[in-house]
Motif scaffolding. Structure first.
Motif, mmCIF file in Angstrom:
data_model
loop_
_atom_site.group_PDB
_atom_site.id
_atom_site.type_symbol
_atom_site.label_atom_id
_atom_site.label_comp_id
_atom_site.label_asym_id
_atom_site.label_seq_id
_atom_site.Cartn_x
_atom_site.Cartn_y
_atom_site.Cartn_z
ATOM 1 N N VAL A 40 0.766 -1.201 0.049
ATOM 2 C CA VAL A 40 -0.230 -0.040 -0.062
ATOM 3 C C VAL A 40 0.899 1.020 -0.088
ATOM 4 O O VAL A 40 1.686 1.378 0.944
ATOM 5 C CB VAL A 40 -1.093 0.120 1.246
ATOM 6 N N LYS A 41 0.853 2.099 -0.821
ATOM 7 C CA LYS A 41 1.422 3.538 -1.229
ATOM 8 C C LYS A 41 0.751 4.708 -1.405
ATOM 9 O O LYS A 41 -0.553 4.332 -1.824
ATOM 10 C CB LYS A 41 2.578 3.257 -2.296
ATOM 11 N N LEU A 42 1.388 5.753 -1.226
ATOM 12 C CA LEU A 42 0.584 6.761 -1.508
ATOM 13 C C LEU A 42 0.730 7.137 -2.987
ATOM 14 O O LEU A 42 2.096 7.105 -3.318
ATOM 15 C CB LEU A 42 1.196 8.000 -0.604
ATOM 16 N N PHE A 43 -0.003 7.379 -4.008
ATOM 17 C CA PHE A 43 0.184 7.806 -5.110
ATOM 18 C C PHE A 43 1.011 8.757 -5.429
ATOM 19 O O PHE A 43 1.800 8.870 -6.420
ATOM 20 C CB PHE A 43 -1.041 7.855 -5.999
ATOM 21 N N ALA A 44 0.980 9.848 -4.580
ATOM 22 C CA ALA A 44 1.491 11.223 -4.643
ATOM 23 C C ALA A 44 3.002 10.773 -4.807
ATOM 24 O O ALA A 44 3.771 11.508 -5.468
ATOM 25 C CB ALA A 44 1.156 12.086 -3.907
ATOM 26 N N ASP A 45 3.685 10.462 -3.857
ATOM 27 C CA ASP A 45 5.015 10.216 -3.654
ATOM 28 C C ASP A 45 5.590 8.863 -3.487
ATOM 29 O O ASP A 45 6.528 8.512 -3.213
ATOM 30 C CB ASP A 45 5.454 10.986 -2.678
ATOM 31 N N LYS A 46 4.402 7.873 -3.651
ATOM 32 C CA LYS A 46 4.907 6.356 -3.707
ATOM 33 C C LYS A 46 5.416 6.025 -2.297
ATOM 34 O O LYS A 46 6.035 4.934 -2.066
ATOM 35 C CB LYS A 46 6.046 5.917 -4.736
ATOM 36 N N ARG A 47 5.345 6.978 -1.382
ATOM 37 C CA ARG A 47 5.628 6.421 0.432
ATOM 38 C C ARG A 47 4.524 5.390 0.584
ATOM 39 O O ARG A 47 3.491 5.349 0.239
ATOM 40 C CB ARG A 47 5.374 7.763 1.050
#
Ligand code: JFZ
Length: 436
Positions: free
Chosen positions: A397-404
Motif C-alpha cells: 500500500v503506497k501513496l500515489f503522490a510520492d509512492k511513500r
C-alpha cells in the motif's frame, strides 16, 4: 424431435423476429466493438450546448420556458453571428483539459440545425448572418487534434409542425401547426444521413427527447439501423433514462451516477446495463449559456465528479454553454484547465481504468487496472482510514503522490490504513493498493 427439425424451427423463429424490428438482432461489428472499448477507456469528454438560444442567455429551454412564439423565435437566427468562434481553440481547450472527445448539439429542442442541412432551411448556413457551417469547422479541428466527435441530436422538436401529435413540453408556444408524424421520422432520417455522410467519421450519436413522448413510435429500429449501416463504428446512445434498447452501444446518465437516481428522473438501478457508461453534467447550473448563472463549480467538485464517475465505471461528459459570440466564458476555460492540470499528474489512475473492487461510498471510490487498485479518498480523515469488508490479499500500500509506503493492517473490521493528515489532499488522496 430430431436435430434438423430444431434447426429449421430456430431459423424460422429468427427470421420472424428480425422482420419485426431490424436492430433487435443487432450484432455490433468489430469496428463498433473496438469503438466501445475506446469509449470505455476514454473517461472524459466535453459536452457543448450551443444554438441560437445562446443569444438570449437564458439556457437552451428558453423557447419553452418563456413561451416564445414560432415567428418571434424565428428572428433569433438573424442575430446569430459568432465572429469569435474558433473551432481549434475549442478543441485545444478540450484536449488540454484531458478530454478525449466532444459531443455537440447539432439540433436541440428548438429545432434549429447548427449544420448545413438540405432538408431544412432552418439552419445556420441559410438563416444566420454568420452563414458558415460550424460543424464542418469542428470536424476538421477534431480530426487535426485527434479528438473524437459525437453529435447530440434532439428527437423532440418545438418548431417542426410534423412533430405531431405533440409531447409534454412546448405546448405554450404559439404558432405550432398540426403535421404528419411519418414525415417527421423521414426528416430525422434524412438529417442523420447528412450528418453521417458529410462530416467524415462520427464517433457517436447522442439522442435526447424520448421522454417528451414516452409512448411514441420513434422508429428506432429503422433509425438505429440507418446509423449503423452508414457508419458501423458509430456508437448510439439515447438519453431516455430507461433500460438499454436493442441497437444502442452505450448508456448515459444525466447529472447522476449509474444506479443512484438522485435526480428522481434518472435511470433506476435495475435498468443499469452492461454497456459502456457515460455520466453527463454541467460546469455551472446550465447546459446552454445562461448569463446570470453564477453557480460555477469548484475544481474540487469537478475533479471529484470525474473521479466518482470513473469509480462507477463511467465516463464524464462535462458541459459548457458557449456564448453567442463563439467564446467560452473565462470561468469555464479556467476550470477546464485546472482539471487538465490535475489529470496530467493523476490521469494514470483514471484513463483505461475499470470500476475498482472497493465499492463506492460518499467518502471514496476506487478504480482498478489488473492487480493495482487506486483508492480515491474524497474526504480528509484524522490519520486513519478503514475500508470495511476488504478481503483481498495485499502486496503493498503506497501513496500515489510520492509512492511513500502506507502503514496498513488487515483485520476483521477490514483494511486499516494510517495516512497522516499532512499527506492527505483536499481534492483526492490516492492510495495505490497492489494485490498479491
Ligand atoms: C435533456 C435536455 O432537455 C436538456 O436541454 C439537455 O440537453 C440535457 C443534456 O438533456 O434534459 C432532460 C432530460 C430528461 C428530462 C428533462 C430534461 N426529463 O426526463 O424530464
Amino acid at each position: 424431435m430430431n436435430k434438423k427439425r430444431i434447426i429449421i424451427i430456430a431459423l424460422l423463429l429468427f427470421g420472424l423476429t428480425s422482420e419485426v424490428s431490424a436492430q433487435t438482432d443487432y450484432q455490433p461489428t468489430q469496428s463498433n466493438l473496438e469503438a466501445r472499448q475506446w469509449f470505455d477507456e476514454a473517461k472524459f469528454g466535453l459536452f457543448i450546448h450551443w444554438g441560437v438560444y445562446s443569444i438570449l442567455g437564458d439556457g437552451e429551454w428558453v423557447m419553452n420556458n418563456q413561451n416564445i412564439a414560432i415567428d418571434a423565435y424565428e428572428k433569433l437566427p438573424s442575430f446569430f453571428n459568432p465572429t469569435e468562434f474558433d473551432a481549434e481553440a475549442w478543441v485545444k481547450m478540450a484536449k488540454d483539459a484531458g478530454m478525449k472527445y466532444i459531443t455537440i448539439t447539432t439540433r436541440h429542442h428548438d429545432g434549429f440545425s447548427m449544420f448545413d442541412s438540405k432538408v431544412s432551411e432552418y439552419n445556420i448556413v441559410e438563416k444566420t448572418p454568420y452563414g458558415k457551417d460550424i460543424l464542418k469547422q469542428l470536424t476538421e479541428a477534431c480530426e487535426k487534434e485527434d479528438i473524437k466527435l459525437f453529435l447530440y441530436y434532439s428527437l423532440l422538436d418545438w418548431h417542426n409542425d410534423d412533430y405531431f401529435p405533440r409531447g409534454k413540453t412546448g405546448n405554450g408556444i404559439a404558432g405550432r401547426q398540426e403535421g404528419d408524424w411519418n414525415n417527421y421520422i423521414k426528416f430525422m432520417k434524412a438529417q442523420l444521413t447528412e450528418l453521417l455522410t458529410n462530416y467524415g467519421e462520427i464517433a457517436g450519436i447522442w439522442f435526447d427527447g424520448d421522454w417528451d413522448k414516452v409512448n411514441a413510435d420513434w422508429h428506432y429500429d429503422e433509425i438505429y439501423k440507418l446509423i449503423h449501416d452508414l457508419q458501423p463504428q458509430c456508437l448510439i446512445g439515447n438519453n431516455h433514462h430507461v433500460a438499454l434498447k436493442p441497437g444502442e452501444d452505450f448508456q448515459m446518465f444525466e447529472r447522476d451516477l449509474p444506479g443512484e437516481n438522485k435526480t428522481g428522473f434518472g435511470t433506476a438501478a435495475s435498468d443499469v446495463g452492461e454497456l459502456p457508461r457515460e455520466v453527463c453534467a454541467t460546469i455551472n447550473g446550465s447546459w446552454g449559456f445562461d448569463l446570470q448563472d453564477k453557480t460555477h463549480r469548484s475544481k474540487r467538485e469537478l475533479v471529484q465528479q470525474l473521479v466518482r464517475a470513473s469509480g462507477f465505471g463511467s465516463n464524464l461528459l462535462l458541459n459548457v454553454g458557449p456564448m453567442p459570440n463563439g467564446k467560452i466564458q473565462e470561468e469555464h476555460v479556467q476550470s477546464l484547465a485546472a482539471i487538465g492540470d490535475w489529470l496530467n499528474i493523476h490521469g494514470e489512475t483514471i484513463y483505461r481504468s475499470k470500476a475498482g473492487s472497493i465499492a463506492p461510498t460518499d467518502a471514496w471510490v476506487s478504480t482498478q487496472k489488473g492487480k493495482t487498485i487506486h483508492l480515491h479518498l474524497l474526504e480528509k480523515r484524522p490519520k486513519a482510514s478503514v475500508i470495511p469488508e476488504f478481503k483481498e490479499r495485499i502486496k503493498s500500500v503506497k501513496l500515489f503522490a510520492d509512492k511513500r509506503a502506507v502503514k496498513f493492517k488487515q483485520t476483521k473490521a477490514g483494511l486499516l490504513m494510517e495516512i497522516p493528515e499532512a499527506a492527505q489532499n483536499e481534492i483526492d488522496t490516492i492510495v495505490e493498493i497492489t494485490l498479491k
